[in-house]
Design a protein around this motif. Structure first.
Motif, PDB file in Angstrom:
ATOM      1  N   ASP A 177      95.933  94.647  53.330  1.00  0.00           N
ATOM      2  CA  ASP A 177      95.296  93.224  53.077  1.00  0.00           C
ATOM      3  C   ASP A 177      93.768  93.444  53.844  1.00  0.00           C
ATOM      4  OD1 ASP A 177      97.382  92.089  52.183  1.00  0.00           O
ATOM      5  OD2 ASP A 177      98.194  91.270  54.089  1.00  0.00           O
ATOM      6  N   VAL A 178      93.848  94.032  54.683  1.00  0.00           N
ATOM      7  CA  VAL A 178      92.446  94.479  55.259  1.00  0.00           C
ATOM      8  C   VAL A 178      91.576  95.193  54.213  1.00  0.00           C
ATOM      9  CG1 VAL A 178      91.131  95.707  57.035  1.00  0.00           C
ATOM     10  CG2 VAL A 178      93.187  94.422  57.653  1.00  0.00           C
ATOM     11  N   LEU A 179      92.220  96.084  53.719  1.00  0.00           N
ATOM     12  CA  LEU A 179      91.391  97.156  52.541  1.00  0.00           C
ATOM     13  C   LEU A 179      91.170  96.245  51.562  1.00  0.00           C
ATOM     14  CD1 LEU A 179      90.428  99.666  51.711  1.00  0.00           C
ATOM     15  CD2 LEU A 179      92.727 100.166  50.755  1.00  0.00           C
ATOM     16  N   PHE A 180      91.887  95.368  51.073  1.00  0.00           N
ATOM     17  CA  PHE A 180      91.606  94.355  50.214  1.00  0.00           C
ATOM     18  C   PHE A 180      90.212  93.524  50.367  1.00  0.00           C
ATOM     19  CE2 PHE A 180      92.178  90.693  47.398  1.00  0.00           C
ATOM     20  CZ  PHE A 180      92.000  91.115  46.274  1.00  0.00           C
ATOM     21  N   VAL A 181      90.325  92.967  51.449  1.00  0.00           N
ATOM     22  CA  VAL A 181      89.410  92.218  52.038  1.00  0.00           C
ATOM     23  C   VAL A 181      87.922  92.983  52.072  1.00  0.00           C
ATOM     24  CG1 VAL A 181      88.172  90.820  53.822  1.00  0.00           C
ATOM     25  CG2 VAL A 181      90.582  90.532  53.497  1.00  0.00           C
ATOM     26  N   VAL A 182      88.042  94.234  52.409  1.00  0.00           N
ATOM     27  CA  VAL A 182      86.890  95.038  52.368  1.00  0.00           C
ATOM     28  C   VAL A 182      86.429  95.220  51.020  1.00  0.00           C
ATOM     29  CG1 VAL A 182      85.943  97.441  52.768  1.00  0.00           C
ATOM     30  CG2 VAL A 182      87.409  96.297  54.595  1.00  0.00           C
ATOM     31  N   VAL A 183      87.206  95.620  50.180  1.00  0.00           N
ATOM     32  CA  VAL A 183      86.685  95.585  48.797  1.00  0.00           C
ATOM     33  C   VAL A 183      86.098  94.503  48.222  1.00  0.00           C
ATOM     34  CG1 VAL A 183      87.557  96.060  46.230  1.00  0.00           C
ATOM     35  CG2 VAL A 183      88.657  97.375  47.986  1.00  0.00           C
ATOM     36  N   LEU A 184      86.738  93.135  48.651  1.00  0.00           N
ATOM     37  CA  LEU A 184      86.119  91.836  48.015  1.00  0.00           C
ATOM     38  C   LEU A 184      84.643  91.996  48.736  1.00  0.00           C
ATOM     39  CD1 LEU A 184      88.971  89.363  48.165  1.00  0.00           C
ATOM     40  CD2 LEU A 184      87.991  90.535  46.222  1.00  0.00           C
ATOM     41  N   ALA A 185      84.631  92.295  50.129  1.00  0.00           N
ATOM     42  CA  ALA A 185      83.310  92.310  50.741  1.00  0.00           C
ATOM     43  C   ALA A 185      82.200  92.756  49.949  1.00  0.00           C
ATOM     44  CB  ALA A 185      83.354  92.560  52.326  1.00  0.00           C
ATOM     45  N   THR A 186      82.435  93.856  49.456  1.00  0.00           N
ATOM     46  CA  THR A 186      81.226  94.615  48.764  1.00  0.00           C
ATOM     47  C   THR A 186      80.871  93.768  47.688  1.00  0.00           C
ATOM     48  OG1 THR A 186      83.063  95.526  47.287  1.00  0.00           O
ATOM     49  CG2 THR A 186      82.628  97.005  49.263  1.00  0.00           C
ATOM     50  N   LEU A 187      81.444  92.848  47.199  1.00  0.00           N
ATOM     51  CA  LEU A 187      80.986  91.942  46.317  1.00  0.00           C
ATOM     52  C   LEU A 187      79.807  91.118  46.692  1.00  0.00           C
ATOM     53  CD1 LEU A 187      84.253  90.649  44.405  1.00  0.00           C
ATOM     54  CD2 LEU A 187      82.656  92.187  43.558  1.00  0.00           C
ATOM     55  N   MET A 188      79.694  90.875  48.025  1.00  0.00           N
ATOM     56  CA  MET A 188      78.399  90.275  48.617  1.00  0.00           C
ATOM     57  C   MET A 188      77.247  91.073  48.694  1.00  0.00           C
ATOM     58  SD  MET A 188      81.052  88.364  51.572  1.00  0.00           S
ATOM     59  CE  MET A 188      79.427  87.517  52.152  1.00  0.00           C
ATOM     60  N   ILE A 189      77.278  92.238  48.372  1.00  0.00           N
ATOM     61  CA  ILE A 189      76.056  93.274  48.795  1.00  0.00           C
ATOM     62  C   ILE A 189      75.403  93.371  47.459  1.00  0.00           C
ATOM     63  CG2 ILE A 189      75.134  95.422  49.313  1.00  0.00           C
ATOM     64  CD1 ILE A 189      77.790  95.975  50.899  1.00  0.00           C
ATOM     65  N   PRO A 190      74.198  92.900  47.241  1.00  0.00           N
ATOM     66  CA  PRO A 190      73.596  92.672  45.754  1.00  0.00           C
ATOM     67  C   PRO A 190      73.304  94.137  45.504  1.00  0.00           C
ATOM     68  CG  PRO A 190      72.570  91.161  47.118  1.00  0.00           C
ATOM     69  CD  PRO A 190      73.429  92.066  48.130  1.00  0.00           C
ATOM     70  N   PHE A 191      73.172  94.518  44.183  1.00  0.00           N
ATOM     71  CA  PHE A 191      73.072  95.849  43.530  1.00  0.00           C
ATOM     72  C   PHE A 191      71.664  96.438  43.934  1.00  0.00           C
ATOM     73  CE2 PHE A 191      71.104  98.581  40.279  1.00  0.00           C
ATOM     74  CZ  PHE A 191      72.130  99.639  40.348  1.00  0.00           C
ATOM     75  N   GLN A 192      70.727  95.428  44.090  1.00  0.00           N
ATOM     76  CA  GLN A 192      69.180  95.855  44.732  1.00  0.00           C
ATOM     77  C   GLN A 192      69.500  96.347  46.017  1.00  0.00           C
ATOM     78  OE1 GLN A 192      70.093  93.069  43.328  1.00  0.00           O
ATOM     79  NE2 GLN A 192      68.897  92.763  41.526  1.00  0.00           N
ATOM     80  N   VAL A 193      70.439  95.930  46.866  1.00  0.00           N
ATOM     81  CA  VAL A 193      70.436  96.662  47.991  1.00  0.00           C
ATOM     82  C   VAL A 193      70.808  97.976  47.898  1.00  0.00           C
ATOM     83  CG1 VAL A 193      71.462  96.499  50.380  1.00  0.00           C
ATOM     84  CG2 VAL A 193      70.690  94.283  49.178  1.00  0.00           C
ATOM     85  N   ARG A 194      72.004  98.110  46.847  1.00  0.00           N
ATOM     86  CA  ARG A 194      72.537  99.489  46.953  1.00  0.00           C
ATOM     87  C   ARG A 194      71.704 100.668  46.144  1.00  0.00           C
ATOM     88  NH1 ARG A 194      77.082  98.706  44.011  1.00  0.00           N
ATOM     89  NH2 ARG A 194      76.624  96.542  43.307  1.00  0.00           N
ATOM     90  N   VAL A 195      70.630 100.006  45.267  1.00  0.00           N
ATOM     91  CA  VAL A 195      69.975 100.771  44.459  1.00  0.00           C
ATOM     92  C   VAL A 195      69.298 102.101  45.012  1.00  0.00           C
ATOM     93  CG1 VAL A 195      67.931  99.476  44.140  1.00  0.00           C
ATOM     94  CG2 VAL A 195      68.569 100.941  42.373  1.00  0.00           C
ATOM     95  N   ILE A 196      68.893 101.957  46.130  1.00  0.00           N
ATOM     96  CA  ILE A 196      67.924 103.005  46.807  1.00  0.00           C
ATOM     97  C   ILE A 196      68.937 104.236  47.400  1.00  0.00           C
ATOM     98  CG2 ILE A 196      66.751 103.877  48.856  1.00  0.00           C
ATOM     99  CD1 ILE A 196      64.991 101.262  48.594  1.00  0.00           C
ATOM    100  N   PRO A 197      69.957 103.830  48.058  1.00  0.00           N
ATOM    101  CA  PRO A 197      70.806 104.887  48.338  1.00  0.00           C
ATOM    102  C   PRO A 197      71.828 105.759  47.124  1.00  0.00           C
ATOM    103  CG  PRO A 197      71.746 102.795  49.155  1.00  0.00           C
ATOM    104  CD  PRO A 197      70.274 102.639  48.766  1.00  0.00           C
ATOM    105  N   LEU A 198      71.890 104.841  46.173  1.00  0.00           N
ATOM    106  CA  LEU A 198      72.612 105.180  44.883  1.00  0.00           C
ATOM    107  C   LEU A 198      71.438 106.536  44.314  1.00  0.00           C
ATOM    108  CD1 LEU A 198      74.194 102.159  43.414  1.00  0.00           C
ATOM    109  CD2 LEU A 198      75.396 104.241  44.125  1.00  0.00           C
ATOM    110  N   TYR A 199      70.226 105.880  44.226  1.00  0.00           N
ATOM    111  CA  TYR A 199      69.285 106.879  43.553  1.00  0.00           C
ATOM    112  C   TYR A 199      69.212 108.184  44.447  1.00  0.00           C
ATOM    113  CZ  TYR A 199      65.006 108.505  41.536  1.00  0.00           C
ATOM    114  OH  TYR A 199      63.923 109.305  40.911  1.00  0.00           O
TER     115      TYR A 199
END
Length: 274
Positions: free
Chosen positions: A105-127
């Motif tokens: 259940d904790v892991l599932f909550v962590v997975v759902l929490a990633t939906l709250m992070i906008p792609f624009q925030v992740r784009v620099i580390p992804l690049y």
């Protein structure tokens, strides 16, 4: 009472019809304008239907831009993304729905929490990651952010919770392995949810602009949104050609939805999403 209920139903249908017309009018105008000449598009007052079907706009688009290559790139990127998301989301959703393990259940909550992070925030580390892995200007780099989807995991988990546990247990009693149960029993029963997830993933991948813009450095790697943006910038005063190019970009995804809309609606309804 019946008259009031009937009046309410008629009112709702009228409002929905007005909303549908308002939503479809720009799309219909785009398609119809792609068959008009430029003077006819600029005519005032504007006309809705073309005086004569004109295919010269589409010929000009193919002659001036490599839309065939853009289309093939979009199809390849979307296909890889859809297959990867369907496989990873269905497997993770099945594990979260039907297996009991420590920290589930904790892991599932962590997975759902990633939906709250906008792609624009992740784009620099992804690049930076794509650059370090030498994936810039490659198909692998184009699909990297879309191989796994947290929303897909949530969608499949919610649907697979509706599959009876007795059905899975009886298959285990009969000697079926976990992989056989998953591919022969669970996935066929999850077709509505898989269809809904296919549409979601296909639309997101097909319309993706920011990430392909960062990764693709040569025009031969452009997808349709990038090719359309470049084409519109080059022919900013040719509305007729822009409408033809936009129509070719939108129609494939629209046709895919029309073929899968029944499964899509069924999958959304059975997962309890409104």
């Amino acid at each position: 009472m019946r008259a009031a209920t009937r009046t309410l139903d008629v009112t709702k249908y009228l409002l929905l019809s007005v909303g549908a017309v308002a939503m479809l009018t720009p799309l219909l105008w785009m398609v119809l304008a792609s068959f008009k000449t430029l003077p006819e598009i600029l005519t005032f007052p504007p006309t809705f239907l073309p005086e004569q079907v004109n295919l010269d706009n589409y010929r000009a688009v193919f002659d001036t831009a490599d839309f065939v290559r853009y289309f093939l790139n979009s199809v390849l990127v979307a296909a890889i993304s859809v297959v990867s998301v369907l496989l990873t989301s269905s497997m993770a959703g099945y594990a979260f729905a039907k297996f009991s393990f420590w920290g589930r259940d904790v892991l599932f909550v962590v997975v759902l929490a990633t939906l709250m992070i906008p792609f624009q925030v992740r784009v620099i580390p992804l690049y930076v990651l794509a650059s370090d892995l030498k994936l810039l200007n490659t198909y692998a780099g184009m699909v990297m952010p879309t191989l796994v989807d947290a929303f897909g995991v949530f969608l499949m988990r919610q649907y697979m919770m509706t599959i009876p546990n007795e059905l899975i247990e009886s298959a285990r009693v009969d000697g079926a392995g976990e992989l056989r149960i998953f591919f022969r029993i669970v996935l066929p029963l999850a077709k509505p949810a898989l269809s809904a997830l296919t549409i979601f993933t296909l639309v997101v991948s097909w319309e993706s602009f920011l990430w392909p813009l960062l990764v693709a450095s040569t025009s031969d790697m452009y997808t349709l949104p990038l090719g359309l943006a470049q084409f519109a910038g080059r022919y900013v005063d040719r509305t007729d050609l822009q409408m033809a190019a936009a129509t070719m970009t939108v129609l494939p995804i629209l046709i895919a939805f029309l073929f899968m809309q029944k499964r899509f609606i069924e999958g959304m309804a059975t997962t309890g999403m409104k």
